[in-house]
Design an enzyme around this catalytic site. Structure first.
Site, PDB file in Angstrom:
ATOM      1  N   ASP A   1      -5.828  -3.685   0.377  1.00  0.00           N
ATOM      2  CA  ASP A   1      -5.917  -3.361   1.574  1.00  0.00           C
ATOM      3  C   ASP A   1      -7.326  -3.228   2.398  1.00  0.00           C
ATOM      4  O   ASP A   1      -7.510  -2.275   3.185  1.00  0.00           O
ATOM      5  CB  ASP A   1      -5.227  -2.102   2.083  1.00  0.00           C
TER       6      ASP A   1
ATOM      7  N   HIS B   1       0.848  -1.162   0.076  1.00  0.00           N
ATOM      8  CA  HIS B   1       0.049  -0.004  -0.030  1.00  0.00           C
ATOM      9  C   HIS B   1       0.805   1.169  -0.030  1.00  0.00           C
ATOM     10  O   HIS B   1       0.872   2.018   0.787  1.00  0.00           O
ATOM     11  CB  HIS B   1      -1.067  -0.038   1.053  1.00  0.00           C
TER      12      HIS B   1
ATOM     13  N   LEU C   1      -4.455   3.482   7.164  1.00  0.00           N
ATOM     14  CA  LEU C   1      -2.917   3.749   7.101  1.00  0.00           C
ATOM     15  C   LEU C   1      -2.115   2.778   6.142  1.00  0.00           C
ATOM     16  O   LEU C   1      -2.641   1.632   5.980  1.00  0.00           O
ATOM     17  CB  LEU C   1      -2.600   3.122   8.764  1.00  0.00           C
TER      18      LEU C   1
END
Length: 344
Positions: free
Chosen positions: A247, A174, A219
């Site tokens: 994610d 990510h 995050l």
């Protein structure tokens, strides 16, 4: 182009959770993807091959009838992970990698690695056996600004790590910054990165301007538009170092919409359509298949899927909310908004 057919994609970074959550998360993901790398940050975490196989069985129990879905499992890297566990990963039919969370970096990461130098003996085995190391690439020092934590990780942790282990097979997951994209581009082909739909479609203005939007909070956190633009460029470039990893991270509406909300965007139900939107916005829809269906499988040394999916350019409204757990709700990414692609 109003219709596109591509090999069924895979999700190389997904959170399914456990227990009752699987009733929601597994069908959502399995309707989109043939395979998924299933994150191990459960409570307690998935730390051994045996635990990973047991978790996989719990996932498989929720795959809808008639749907082919192959969960690919990951171990949770701790300060106490044994080097001998790496050989077990290599010999496993279903476990493909090990995930390193810096302790405290994200949801359920308290058992993560406190200092990467403590686990060099395990990483040496990962390099030898070519077992991928998956990294959440942020430092966790309290004095480091949250928007700078990825860049600092590159400088302080990842650069020294790759100098020590230059052949290590590694996925920087990510990625959110220009610095991370350029770092990956500069490395050999043993280093790759995943990119989420939210980091292609949105930036921190979407989260913060006109009121805080908790369902954009994840995050690593959304960054400036300039970083978003770089991510779009590399994702749509056709470079095999960059591939799909949603994610997708489920949290109940109550856990997101409170004074200390959880980090994570739930994109699983419409993930491939969201990516299609991002690629189409820059007139690169023809590059989607490589990013979504080829490059991740190639990196992991797995065969590409043979079945196909079709997307049509047709408006769909993402649901405002979905049922979750016993009597709670989950808000999907971009809830209530119209996107221009639909999987048929």
């Amino acid at each position: 182009m109003d219709t596109i057919t591509l090999l069924q994609p895979d999700d190389w970074h997904a959170h399914l959770r456990d227990g009752l959550a699987l009733k929601r998360t597994v069908p959502d993901l399995a309707q989109q993807f043939a395979r998924a790398i299933c994150m191990p940050n459960l409570v307690p975490p998935v730390k051994t091959v045996d635990e990973a196989e047991a978790y996989r069985e719990r996932i498989m129990a929720h795959v809808p009838e008639g749907v082919h879905f192959d969960p690919r499992m990951v171990l949770y890297f701790t300060d106490h992970t044994s080097p001998s566990e790496v050989k077990k990963i290599k010999d496993s039919a279903h476990v493909n990698a090990i995930k390193l969370y810096p302790a405290g970096a994200t949801t359920n990461s308290d058992n993560g690695v406190s200092d990467i130098r403590k686990v060099y003996a395990v990483i040496e085995q990962l390099e030898e056996h070519q077992v991928p190391l998956l990294l959440h690439g942020e430092v966790t020092h309290h004095h480091v600004d949250i928007f700078d934590r990825e860049k600092r990780f590159l400088d302080e942790v990842l650069s020294p790590l790759l100098k020590q282990f230059p052949k290590l097979k590694l996925v920087l997951e990510h990625i959110t910054t220009s610095e991370a994209a350029h770092f990956v581009l500069e490395q050999d082909r043993n280093v790759a990165a995943t990119i989420t739909p939210q980091h292609l479609l949105f930036n921190r203005n979407d989260m913060l301007v006109g009121g805080i939007k908790p369902h954009f909070y994840c995050l690593p956190i959304l960054k400036r538009q300039t970083h978003q633009q770089t991510l779009i460029e590399v994702a749509t470039s056709g470079n095999p170092k960059f591939f799909l990893g949603t994610d997708s991270a489920p949290h109940s509406k109550n856990a997101k919409e409170n004074a200390c909300g959880c980090a994570g965007c739930y994109s699983a139900p419409t993930a491939i359509e969201l990516y299609a939107q991002a690629f189409d916005q820059v007139n690169k829809i023809e590059r989607l298949e490589g990013f979504a269906s080829h490059f991740g499988a190639d990196f992991y040394g797995l065969p590409r899927n043979t079945n196909t999916i079709t997307l049509v350019k047709e408006d769909q409204i993402i649901p405002e909310q979905l049922d979750y757990l016993d009597d709670e709700k989950i808000i999907p990414l971009y809830a209530g908004k119209t996107i221009q692609w639909r999987k048929v």
